[in-house]
Design a protein around this motif. Structure first.
Motif, PDB file in Angstrom:
ATOM      1  N   LEU A  41       0.818  -1.212   0.000  1.00  0.00           N
ATOM      2  CA  LEU A  41       0.000   0.000   0.000  1.00  0.00           C
ATOM      3  C   LEU A  41       0.857   1.270   0.000  1.00  0.00           C
ATOM      4  O   LEU A  41       0.432   2.303  -0.503  1.00  0.00           O
ATOM      5  CB  LEU A  41      -0.919   0.023   1.223  1.00  0.00           C
ATOM      6  N   ASN A  42       2.045   1.183   0.568  1.00  0.00           N
ATOM      7  CA  ASN A  42       2.917   2.353   0.631  1.00  0.00           C
ATOM      8  C   ASN A  42       3.566   2.685  -0.706  1.00  0.00           C
ATOM      9  O   ASN A  42       4.004   3.819  -0.904  1.00  0.00           O
ATOM     10  CB  ASN A  42       3.987   2.146   1.704  1.00  0.00           C
ATOM     11  N   LEU A  43       3.640   1.723  -1.602  1.00  0.00           N
ATOM     12  CA  LEU A  43       4.225   1.979  -2.922  1.00  0.00           C
ATOM     13  C   LEU A  43       3.192   2.477  -3.930  1.00  0.00           C
ATOM     14  O   LEU A  43       3.538   3.203  -4.857  1.00  0.00           O
ATOM     15  CB  LEU A  43       4.886   0.712  -3.474  1.00  0.00           C
ATOM     16  N   ARG A  44       1.960   2.095  -3.763  1.00  0.00           N
ATOM     17  CA  ARG A  44       0.919   2.423  -4.747  1.00  0.00           C
ATOM     18  C   ARG A  44       0.822   3.908  -5.085  1.00  0.00           C
ATOM     19  O   ARG A  44       0.653   4.253  -6.251  1.00  0.00           O
ATOM     20  CB  ARG A  44      -0.433   1.904  -4.288  1.00  0.00           C
ATOM     21  N   PRO A  45       0.942   4.829  -4.120  1.00  0.00           N
ATOM     22  CA  PRO A  45       0.825   6.253  -4.482  1.00  0.00           C
ATOM     23  C   PRO A  45       1.920   6.744  -5.435  1.00  0.00           C
ATOM     24  O   PRO A  45       1.771   7.791  -6.064  1.00  0.00           O
ATOM     25  CB  PRO A  45       0.936   6.982  -3.137  1.00  0.00           C
ATOM     26  N   PHE A  46       3.006   6.004  -5.554  1.00  0.00           N
ATOM     27  CA  PHE A  46       4.130   6.432  -6.374  1.00  0.00           C
ATOM     28  C   PHE A  46       4.144   5.805  -7.767  1.00  0.00           C
ATOM     29  O   PHE A  46       5.037   6.073  -8.562  1.00  0.00           O
ATOM     30  CB  PHE A  46       5.446   6.126  -5.653  1.00  0.00           C
ATOM     31  N   VAL A  47       3.148   4.966  -8.070  1.00  0.00           N
ATOM     32  CA  VAL A  47       3.076   4.324  -9.379  1.00  0.00           C
ATOM     33  C   VAL A  47       2.595   5.349 -10.408  1.00  0.00           C
ATOM     34  O   VAL A  47       1.561   5.982 -10.238  1.00  0.00           O
ATOM     35  CB  VAL A  47       2.141   3.099  -9.372  1.00  0.00           C
ATOM     36  N   SER A  48       3.376   5.513 -11.464  1.00  0.00           N
ATOM     37  CA  SER A  48       3.009   6.404 -12.570  1.00  0.00           C
ATOM     38  C   SER A  48       2.814   5.544 -13.823  1.00  0.00           C
ATOM     39  O   SER A  48       3.048   4.333 -13.779  1.00  0.00           O
ATOM     40  CB  SER A  48       4.117   7.430 -12.805  1.00  0.00           C
ATOM     41  N   PRO A  49       2.416   6.130 -14.938  1.00  0.00           N
ATOM     42  CA  PRO A  49       2.260   5.341 -16.167  1.00  0.00           C
ATOM     43  C   PRO A  49       3.550   4.651 -16.627  1.00  0.00           C
ATOM     44  O   PRO A  49       3.490   3.706 -17.403  1.00  0.00           O
ATOM     45  CB  PRO A  49       1.800   6.376 -17.192  1.00  0.00           C
ATOM     46  N   THR A  50       4.687   5.092 -16.133  1.00  0.00           N
ATOM     47  CA  THR A  50       5.954   4.435 -16.496  1.00  0.00           C
ATOM     48  C   THR A  50       6.454   3.514 -15.398  1.00  0.00           C
ATOM     49  O   THR A  50       7.445   2.819 -15.581  1.00  0.00           O
ATOM     50  CB  THR A  50       7.044   5.477 -16.812  1.00  0.00           C
ATOM     51  N   GLY A  51       5.805   3.502 -14.246  1.00  0.00           N
ATOM     52  CA  GLY A  51       6.218   2.663 -13.133  1.00  0.00           C
ATOM     53  C   GLY A  51       6.612   3.505 -11.931  1.00  0.00           C
ATOM     54  O   GLY A  51       6.031   4.545 -11.675  1.00  0.00           O
ATOM     55  N   ILE A  52       7.618   3.047 -11.198  1.00  0.00           N
ATOM     56  CA  ILE A  52       8.132   3.782 -10.038  1.00  0.00           C
ATOM     57  C   ILE A  52       9.616   4.032 -10.263  1.00  0.00           C
ATOM     58  O   ILE A  52      10.374   3.101 -10.554  1.00  0.00           O
ATOM     59  CB  ILE A  52       7.958   2.986  -8.728  1.00  0.00           C
ATOM     60  N   LYS A  53      10.014   5.266 -10.126  1.00  0.00           N
ATOM     61  CA  LYS A  53      11.422   5.598 -10.290  1.00  0.00           C
ATOM     62  C   LYS A  53      11.755   6.740  -9.354  1.00  0.00           C
ATOM     63  O   LYS A  53      11.022   7.719  -9.269  1.00  0.00           O
ATOM     64  CB  LYS A  53      11.719   6.010 -11.729  1.00  0.00           C
TER      65      LYS A  53
END
Length: 74
Positions: A41-53
């Protein structure tokens, strides 16, 4: 309190797994080689159309309870 630092580069295709039933945690390795288990759940807010970077900081208290997880740079 303890701080852990991560550099993440995760493609969007892999991030799709974060939304599947039964996927509750992810294990990451910090800059010093320590393996940390984090609720997905802590990673989900950082997901963009290209992923997480980017560069991230995880702060936990002395009982290893999550205090914050934040993006600190791209």
């Amino acid at each position: 309190m303890h701080s852990y630092y991560f550099t993440l580069s995760i493609k969007y295709d892999f991030c799709e797994q974060f939304y599947q039933p039964g996927v509750n945690t992810v294990i990451m390795t910090d800059d010093n080689g320590k393996r940390i288990q984090l609720p997905v759940l802590n990673l989900r807010p950082f997901v963009s159309p290209t992923g997480i970077k980017g560069r991230f900081r995880l702060v936990v208290d002395n009982n290893n309870k999550l205090q914050s997880f934040e993006k600190i740079s791209n």
